[in-house]
Scaffold this active site. Structure first.
Site, PDB file in Angstrom:
ATOM      1  N   LYS A  47      14.434 -13.752 -11.210  1.00 56.08           N
ATOM      2  CA  LYS A  47      14.129 -12.591 -12.058  1.00 56.08           C
ATOM      3  C   LYS A  47      13.214 -13.000 -13.205  1.00 56.08           C
ATOM      4  O   LYS A  47      12.240 -12.334 -13.512  1.00 56.08           O
ATOM      5  CB  LYS A  47      15.453 -12.033 -12.593  1.00 56.08           C
ATOM      6  N   GLU A  95      19.135 -16.309  -8.454  1.00 56.04           N
ATOM      7  CA  GLU A  95      18.660 -14.949  -8.734  1.00 56.04           C
ATOM      8  C   GLU A  95      18.195 -14.830 -10.200  1.00 56.04           C
ATOM      9  O   GLU A  95      17.175 -14.206 -10.489  1.00 56.04           O
ATOM     10  CB  GLU A  95      19.782 -13.952  -8.409  1.00 56.04           C
ATOM     11  N   ASN A 112      -1.741   2.239   5.934  1.00 56.08           N
ATOM     12  CA  ASN A 112      -0.896   1.098   5.536  1.00 56.08           C
ATOM     13  C   ASN A 112      -0.677   0.258   6.778  1.00 56.08           C
ATOM     14  O   ASN A 112      -0.418   0.805   7.850  1.00 56.08           O
ATOM     15  CB  ASN A 112       0.479   1.576   5.047  1.00 56.08           C
ATOM     16  N   GLY A 113      -0.714  -1.061   6.639  1.00 56.48           N
ATOM     17  CA  GLY A 113      -0.468  -1.932   7.795  1.00 56.48           C
ATOM     18  C   GLY A 113      -1.691  -2.777   8.080  1.00 56.48           C
ATOM     19  O   GLY A 113      -2.585  -2.918   7.234  1.00 56.48           O
ATOM     20  N   CYS A 161       0.827  -1.212   0.000  1.00 57.24           N
ATOM     21  CA  CYS A 161       0.000   0.000   0.000  1.00 57.24           C
ATOM     22  C   CYS A 161       0.862   1.263   0.000  1.00 57.24           C
ATOM     23  O   CYS A 161       1.970   1.271   0.534  1.00 57.24           O
ATOM     24  CB  CYS A 161      -0.869   0.046   1.251  1.00 57.24           C
ATOM     25  N   HIS A 193      20.864 -35.193  -9.555  1.00 54.49           N
ATOM     26  CA  HIS A 193      20.183 -35.803  -8.410  1.00 54.49           C
ATOM     27  C   HIS A 193      18.672 -35.601  -8.462  1.00 54.49           C
ATOM     28  O   HIS A 193      18.002 -35.736  -7.446  1.00 54.49           O
ATOM     29  CB  HIS A 193      20.758 -35.243  -7.097  1.00 54.49           C
ATOM     30  N   TRP A 224      -3.113  -2.590  -1.419  1.00 54.66           N
ATOM     31  CA  TRP A 224      -2.765  -3.971  -1.780  1.00 54.66           C
ATOM     32  C   TRP A 224      -3.551  -4.829  -0.811  1.00 54.66           C
ATOM     33  O   TRP A 224      -3.295  -4.827   0.394  1.00 54.66           O
ATOM     34  CB  TRP A 224      -1.254  -4.167  -1.610  1.00 54.66           C
ATOM     35  N   LYS A 228       6.665  -4.095  -4.291  1.00 59.30           N
ATOM     36  CA  LYS A 228       8.070  -3.716  -4.160  1.00 59.30           C
ATOM     37  C   LYS A 228       8.541  -3.888  -2.728  1.00 59.30           C
ATOM     38  O   LYS A 228       9.644  -4.354  -2.474  1.00 59.30           O
ATOM     39  CB  LYS A 228       8.263  -2.267  -4.607  1.00 59.30           C
ATOM     40  N   GLU A 234       9.627 -14.014 -12.009  1.00 59.01           N
ATOM     41  CA  GLU A 234       8.923 -12.862 -11.442  1.00 59.01           C
ATOM     42  C   GLU A 234       8.290 -11.977 -12.520  1.00 59.01           C
ATOM     43  O   GLU A 234       7.161 -11.538 -12.378  1.00 59.01           O
ATOM     44  CB  GLU A 234       9.963 -12.066 -10.653  1.00 59.01           C
ATOM     45  N   ARG A 284       4.903   0.221  -6.058  1.00 60.63           N
ATOM     46  CA  ARG A 284       4.915  -0.556  -4.820  1.00 60.63           C
ATOM     47  C   ARG A 284       4.020  -1.795  -4.917  1.00 60.63           C
ATOM     48  O   ARG A 284       4.149  -2.707  -4.110  1.00 60.63           O
ATOM     49  CB  ARG A 284       4.412   0.317  -3.658  1.00 60.63           C
TER      50      ARG A 284
HETATM   51  C1  AGP Z   1      13.230  -9.137  -6.053  1.00 57.20           C
HETATM   52  O1  AGP Z   1      13.176  -8.995  -7.423  1.00 57.20           O
HETATM   53  C2  AGP Z   1      11.972  -9.225  -5.365  1.00 57.20           C
HETATM   54  N1  AGP Z   1      11.025  -8.279  -5.772  1.00 57.20           N
HETATM   55  C3  AGP Z   1      11.968  -9.605  -3.907  1.00 57.20           C
HETATM   56  O2  AGP Z   1      12.438 -10.919  -3.858  1.00 57.20           O
HETATM   57  C4  AGP Z   1      12.773  -8.742  -2.908  1.00 57.20           C
HETATM   58  O3  AGP Z   1      14.137  -8.879  -3.136  1.00 57.20           O
HETATM   59  C5  AGP Z   1      12.395  -9.182  -1.477  1.00 57.20           C
HETATM   60  O4  AGP Z   1      11.033  -8.944  -1.265  1.00 57.20           O
HETATM   61  C6  AGP Z   1      13.212  -8.485  -0.414  1.00 57.20           C
HETATM   62  O5  AGP Z   1      12.998  -7.112  -0.402  1.00 57.20           O
HETATM   63  P1  AGP Z   1      13.958  -6.134   0.409  1.00 57.20           P
HETATM   64  O6  AGP Z   1      15.310  -6.239  -0.202  1.00 57.20           O
HETATM   65  O7  AGP Z   1      13.352  -4.785   0.228  1.00 57.20           O
HETATM   66  O8  AGP Z   1      13.960  -6.587   1.829  1.00 57.20           O
END
Ligand code: AGP
Length: 604
Positions: free
Chosen positions: A481, A477, A98-99, A2, A500, A72, A599, A484, A27
């Site tokens: 990416k 990673e 927010n929260g 949010c 394995h 959100w 985000k 995602e 966000r």
């Molecule tokens: C990365 O592409 C993601 N959107 C996600 O995994 C992110 O790295 C994770 O939520 C951690 O966020 P932060 O680094 O703000 O703690």
């Protein structure tokens, strides 16, 4: 997740709030709304994109005060009714939040004579405030009385019809005030108002903010306190796309600059030491027995990369845990365990809660983060900034590189202080760091090539990324990416694990993306490449010449990188970022705001 924006000043509030909501879109959200405040409130709310809300907003409105929100969903689906702002029955009080209000069930029961118009936890707040006003309380008193009833986490902004003030407070959720020439802003993060001002005040947990024509007044435990204004050093275009189609692509291309900022002034070439402004006394570093890294997602993979370096350079046992799974076990003397939170946003709820657990147990805590003034920075004993600049795309790119670079500096710092890292290796690591910006630029210069590869394989059934040692977190990673932002099935494995189990999935339809650079045991990985090649899978490999091994005959596509020592896998990662971007772009995915993701993940 949010987002909040509020404004009071000389300008029309509507365009400012509307633009602020657009700035907050990155966000992650699923509905949005605005309340304009004058003698009466005008509230507009809509599920879906901010553009859908903008479609129902009036062309202009005279109000000089208002609040806006991107929601959100947590309690209740993303409907118009559940969107914020929420109001009391008479429509006098509007709240954005927010929260999560944990005791909202109980409060809803208590407010049995009120007719609720949403499923949200938030809606109890305007009803409680309205009840206070009805009982004759002044606005501030009524809000404070309502706050006394709330359990949970919140950043709240309240506007009341006929009252020329905005009220705000927070508990475990960020809020920042912007001091502009034509008015004052309040938001969940600075990107909401960055085009208006870079002079900001971060609100602390429990502080109560009153914002009027004269600016910000802050209260703590009932007494007014001094307001500290900080100037943000972000460049004017930091939160804009600057001609790129997506923030993600812009941020991938910003990596050389971000890395220069990360290492600037932090390397002493002559002594082969890292100069980090951090309060970790030498005697403490000598005494530590373990480093525990806690982080989520991409930050966790940056932590995994660093763990290899901490163990070898600083000779400290290092574990990396997914923050949501973390339990502190610090042995007999918890203070000898350094718990490092790696987090771009500094607001990730899982990481925050891991840090709190470690602190409660008596460990020393350190944040490695991109966000000044964030909750995790405030709650850890010390922090190191990665200085990557604002990252808007939900997919973390430049911050991964800057996190690994910062953690490498930290490994050198700790290793040199403890006397476990010899001059030569320290010099090699620091040289590697200094070569990073130009090495990454050389990969960026080959974007057309990787785009062709991405287009060729975009419609594959699945994608498997493999690597060993420092290549393993980069393989994880790379897969994160891709899945995602493209929604394709992608997985990362330690290369030796393929045989394995995962090898059963390998077919001609599953490209293998392999890391064959320094720091990844390329000779051994090449054996795994041969295994998948024998099953007909196309292989895309990133190589460097450091090892002198001929790999090209086993690869369908060879992507070269310049020799960069132990940080070569980090350079190779840029190919995986561009690969993910172009696969997703070919499929027309909403790259900067992938479905279901946010985000900054502020719920556990
Ligand atoms: C990365 O592409 C993601 N959107 C996600 O995994 C992110 O790295 C994770 O939520 C951690 O966020 P932060 O680094 O703000 O703690």
């Amino acid at each position: 997740m949010c987002g909040i924006i509020g404004y009071i000043g000389d300008q029309q509030a509507l365009p400012i709030l509307s633009a602020g909501l657009s700035n907050l879109e990155y966000r992650g959200y699923d509905s949005a709304g605005v309340a304009l405040s004058g003698p009466e409130l005008s509230v507009y709310k809509k599920s879906g994109e901010v553009s859908a809300l903008q479609g129902i907003l009036p062309e202009s409105a005279d109000h000089r005060q208002g609040i806006g929100h991107t929601r959100w969903s947590t309690h209740g689906p993303p409907t118009d009714a559940n969107a914020h702002p929420h109001t009391d029955e008479s429509g006098r009080v509007a709240v954005v939040h927010n929260g999560i209000i944990e005791n909202y069930d109980t409060l809803r029961e208590e407010l049995s004579d009120v007719s609720f118009s949403s499923d949200t936890d938030t809606e109890v707040i305007p009803h409680l405030i309205a009840a206070g006003l009805d009982a004759g309380a002044e606005p501030r008193e009524a809000i404070e009385a309502a706050l006394d009833r709330l359990e949970g986490t919140y950043a709240l902004v309240v506007t009341i019809a006929g009252v020329d003030e905005l009220y705000a407070t927070r508990q475990d959720s960020p809020l920042v005030v912007g001091h502009g020439d034509d008015g004052t802003f309040i938001a969940s993060d600075v990107t909401a108002f960055l085009e208006h001002t870079r002079d900001v005040t971060y609100i602390e947990d429990g502080d109560f903010a009153v914002i009027d024509d004269g600016g910000l007044s802050l209260f703590r435990d009932g007494d007014q306190i001094e307001t500290t204004i900080e100037r943000l050093e972000y460049e004017a275009d930091a939160a804009e796309k600057s001609g790129y189609d997506h923030y993600m692509l812009k941020e991938i291309h910003e990596q050389p600059r971000a890395l220069r900022q990360t290492i600037s002034g932090r390397i002493d070439v002559e002594t082969a030491r890292a100069a980090i402004d951090v309060d970790l006394p030498d005697e403490y570093l000598d005494s530590i027995e373990e480093i525990q890294i806690v982080a989520c997602g991409t930050s966790n993979y940056a932590g995994q990369y660093a763990a290899e370096l901490f163990e070898s350079a600083a000779d400290v046992r290092t574990t990396v845990e997914v923050a949501s799974e973390y339990e502190f076990d610090g042995g007999r003397d918890p203070w000898r365990t350094l718990v490092v939170a790696v987090t771009q946003s500094g607001e990730t709820a899982d990481t925050l809660s891991a840090i709190r657990r470690a602190k409660r147990a008596g460990a020393r805590t350190l944040a490695v983060t991109n966000t000044l003034g964030s909750t995790i920075v405030r709650e850890t004993d010390d922090s190191v900034f990665i200085r990557a600049g604002p990252e808007i795309g939900v997919a973390a790119t430049k911050t991964f590189a800057s996190q690994v670079a910062t953690l490498t500096l930290l490994a050198v710092y700790i290793g040199r202080t403890r006397g476990t890292l010899a001059y030569d290796r320290a010099e090699a690591l620091l040289t590697s760091l200094r070569q990073l910006p130009s090495a990454i630029q050389s990969v960026l210069d080959r974007e057309d090539e990787i785009k062709t590869v991405a287009y060729e394989y975009a419609d594959s059934e699945a994608f498997f990324f493999i690597g060993r040692k420092l290549g393993c977190p980069v393989a994880l990673e790379g897969a994160l990416k891709l899945k995602e932002i493209s929604y394709d099935h992608a997985e990362g494995f330690p290369a030796g694990e393929l045989k394995h189990g995962p090898l059963a999935l390998v077919t001609e339809q599953t490209p293998i993306l392999a890391l064959l650079t320094e720091g990844t045991k390329p000779r051994e990985t090449l054996n795994n490449v041969k295994e998948v090649e024998a099953r007909g899978a196309p292989v895309v490999g990133v190589t460097s010449e450091a090892d002198g091994i001929d790999k090209s005959s086993y690869l369908d596509v060879e992507l070269p990188i310049p020799e960069t020592g132990e940080l070569e896998p980090l350079v190779a990662n840029v190919y995986w970022q561009l690969f993910a971007y172009h696969v997703a772009d070919k499929k027309g995915r909403p790259i900067d705001r992938p479905r279901n993701l946010a985000k900054s993940v502020t719920v556990e």
